[in-house]
Motif scaffolding. Structure first.
Motif, mmCIF file in Angstrom:
data_model
loop_
_atom_site.group_PDB
_atom_site.id
_atom_site.type_symbol
_atom_site.label_atom_id
_atom_site.label_comp_id
_atom_site.label_asym_id
_atom_site.label_seq_id
_atom_site.Cartn_x
_atom_site.Cartn_y
_atom_site.Cartn_z
ATOM 1 N N ASP A 31 0.865 -1.171 0.000
ATOM 2 C CA ASP A 31 0.000 0.000 0.000
ATOM 3 C C ASP A 31 0.909 1.231 0.000
ATOM 4 N N PHE A 32 0.665 2.144 -0.909
ATOM 5 C CA PHE A 32 1.480 3.360 -0.957
ATOM 6 C C PHE A 32 0.549 4.543 -1.162
ATOM 7 N N ALA A 33 0.455 5.041 -2.379
ATOM 8 C CA ALA A 33 -0.478 6.144 -2.641
ATOM 9 C C ALA A 33 -1.927 5.656 -2.627
ATOM 10 N N VAL A 34 -2.120 4.386 -2.926
ATOM 11 C CA VAL A 34 -3.442 3.754 -2.864
ATOM 12 C C VAL A 34 -3.323 2.470 -2.050
ATOM 13 N N ASN A 35 -4.458 2.006 -1.508
ATOM 14 C CA ASN A 35 -4.444 0.796 -0.679
ATOM 15 C C ASN A 35 -4.570 -0.450 -1.555
ATOM 16 N N SER A 36 -3.632 -0.580 -2.459
ATOM 17 C CA SER A 36 -3.706 -1.611 -3.495
ATOM 18 C C SER A 36 -3.441 -3.013 -2.955
ATOM 19 N N ARG A 37 -2.444 -3.148 -2.104
ATOM 20 C CA ARG A 37 -2.166 -4.472 -1.547
ATOM 21 C C ARG A 37 -3.343 -4.948 -0.709
ATOM 22 N N THR A 38 -3.938 -4.029 0.052
ATOM 23 C CA THR A 38 -5.108 -4.373 0.855
ATOM 24 C C THR A 38 -6.263 -4.813 -0.039
ATOM 25 N N ALA A 39 -6.450 -4.120 -1.158
ATOM 26 C CA ALA A 39 -7.521 -4.476 -2.090
ATOM 27 C C ALA A 39 -7.333 -5.877 -2.655
ATOM 28 N N ALA A 40 -6.069 -6.259 -2.862
ATOM 29 C CA ALA A 40 -5.773 -7.549 -3.498
ATOM 30 C C ALA A 40 -5.598 -8.689 -2.503
ATOM 31 N N ALA A 41 -5.611 -8.397 -1.220
ATOM 32 C CA ALA A 41 -5.319 -9.414 -0.206
ATOM 33 C C ALA A 41 -6.280 -10.595 -0.289
ATOM 34 N N GLY A 42 -5.715 -11.803 -0.235
ATOM 35 C CA GLY A 42 -6.535 -13.006 -0.237
ATOM 36 C C GLY A 42 -7.112 -13.375 -1.578
ATOM 37 N N LEU A 43 -6.621 -12.743 -2.644
ATOM 38 C CA LEU A 43 -7.104 -13.029 -3.997
ATOM 39 C C LEU A 43 -5.934 -13.447 -4.882
ATOM 40 N N ARG A 44 -6.218 -14.208 -5.898
ATOM 41 C CA ARG A 44 -5.241 -14.555 -6.929
ATOM 42 C C ARG A 44 -5.533 -13.693 -8.148
ATOM 43 N N LEU A 45 -4.650 -12.762 -8.446
ATOM 44 C CA LEU A 45 -4.804 -11.905 -9.612
ATOM 45 C C LEU A 45 -3.966 -12.464 -10.750
ATOM 46 N N GLN A 46 -4.571 -12.627 -11.917
ATOM 47 C CA GLN A 46 -3.884 -13.234 -13.055
ATOM 48 C C GLN A 46 -4.207 -12.455 -14.330
ATOM 49 N N ALA A 47 -3.183 -11.843 -14.913
ATOM 50 C CA ALA A 47 -3.382 -11.128 -16.172
ATOM 51 C C ALA A 47 -3.539 -12.109 -17.318
ATOM 52 N N ASP A 48 -4.411 -11.764 -18.269
ATOM 53 C CA ASP A 48 -4.591 -12.619 -19.446
ATOM 54 C C ASP A 48 -3.908 -12.043 -20.682
ATOM 55 N N ASP A 49 -3.147 -10.947 -20.497
ATOM 56 C CA ASP A 49 -2.451 -10.341 -21.622
ATOM 57 C C ASP A 49 -0.966 -10.130 -21.349
ATOM 58 N N GLY A 50 -0.475 -10.672 -20.236
ATOM 59 C CA GLY A 50 0.921 -10.471 -19.868
ATOM 60 C C GLY A 50 1.310 -11.343 -18.700
ATOM 61 N N PRO A 51 2.506 -11.152 -18.157
ATOM 62 C CA PRO A 51 3.031 -12.064 -17.131
ATOM 63 C C PRO A 51 2.591 -11.781 -15.709
ATOM 64 N N PHE A 52 1.861 -10.707 -15.465
ATOM 65 C CA PHE A 52 1.536 -10.361 -14.085
ATOM 66 C C PHE A 52 0.646 -11.408 -13.435
#
Length: 215
Positions: A150-171
């Motif tokens: 979390d830095f300028a936005v609470n992004s890590r908190t938003a993603a906590a406990g989820l598996r995020l998988q990009a379908d157009d790149g390696p993220f």
């Protein structure tokens, strides 16, 4: 895929994204400049003024401003935005163009300042129906930074406990219910933009959308 991981290349990417946004904005009419953005109560013009402020505020200036605002980031942002808001949209855009190549920032978290322009550019492009999108390798660096902290936005908190998988790149990041979509949509959702949850699929989308809806 080009290397975008060094500070120099991250800054080069930020400069390119600012320039691309400035070119998009040059075609707007007066009504479009006053349209609400995806960023709270700010209009398109106010978002652009905020980007100019962010690219003009170094560590010392940021600290003085935050002390003056009693460490209320909303007050700090509002004051700096007002400084960089022109009397007309044309003036606001001209001020933004003067900082396109700036490397001024309150800290050395270069990926965060790249994220500043990536996110705010979409804050204005999406409501206006503008097609501009940053390259996937550029957004991937922002997504990785957002998932890690979390830095300028609470992004890590938003993603906590989820598996995020990009379908157009390696993220990919995290573990839990899956959320799939473009790197840009995942990044914008981590930044709290619920509109981009419409572009995502998977059993974890509801959780992410709920988190985006929180103040």
């Amino acid at each position: 895929m080009p290397d975008t991981t060094t500070p120099e290349r991250l800054w080069a990417a930020a400069h390119a994204e600012r320039a691309a946004l400035a070119d998009d904005l040059a075609e707007l009419d007066e009504a479009q400049w006053t349209q609400p953005s995806l960023c709270g109560r700010w209009s398109v013009q106010e978002v652009v003024a905020h980007l100019s402020a962010a690219a003009s505020t170094g560590r010392a200036r940021w600290l003085v401003s935050m002390i003056g605002a009693r460490f209320d980031a909303d007050v700090h942002n509002a004051r700096r935005l007002t400084e960089h808001l022109g009397s007309t949209p044309t003036e606001t855009l001209q001020r933004f163009r003067t900082v396109v190549d700036s490397t001024t920032a309150p800290s050395g978290h270069t990926a965060a300042w790249l994220g500043e322009v990536v996110v705010h550019a979409q804050d204005v492009r999406r409501p206006l129906g503008l097609p501009g999108r940053p390259p996937v390798p550029v957004v991937t660096e922002v997504a990785r930074f957002y998932a890690a902290r979390d830095f300028a936005v609470n992004s890590r908190t938003a993603a906590a406990g989820l598996r995020l998988q990009a379908d157009d790149g390696p993220f990919a990041a995290g573990a839990g219910p899956l959320v799939t979509g473009t790197t840009l949509a995942l990044t914008m959702a981590m930044a709290g933009r619920a509109a981009f949850c419409e572009d995502l699929t998977g059993p974890g989308v509801r959780v992410l959308r709920d988190r985006c809806a929180r103040p």
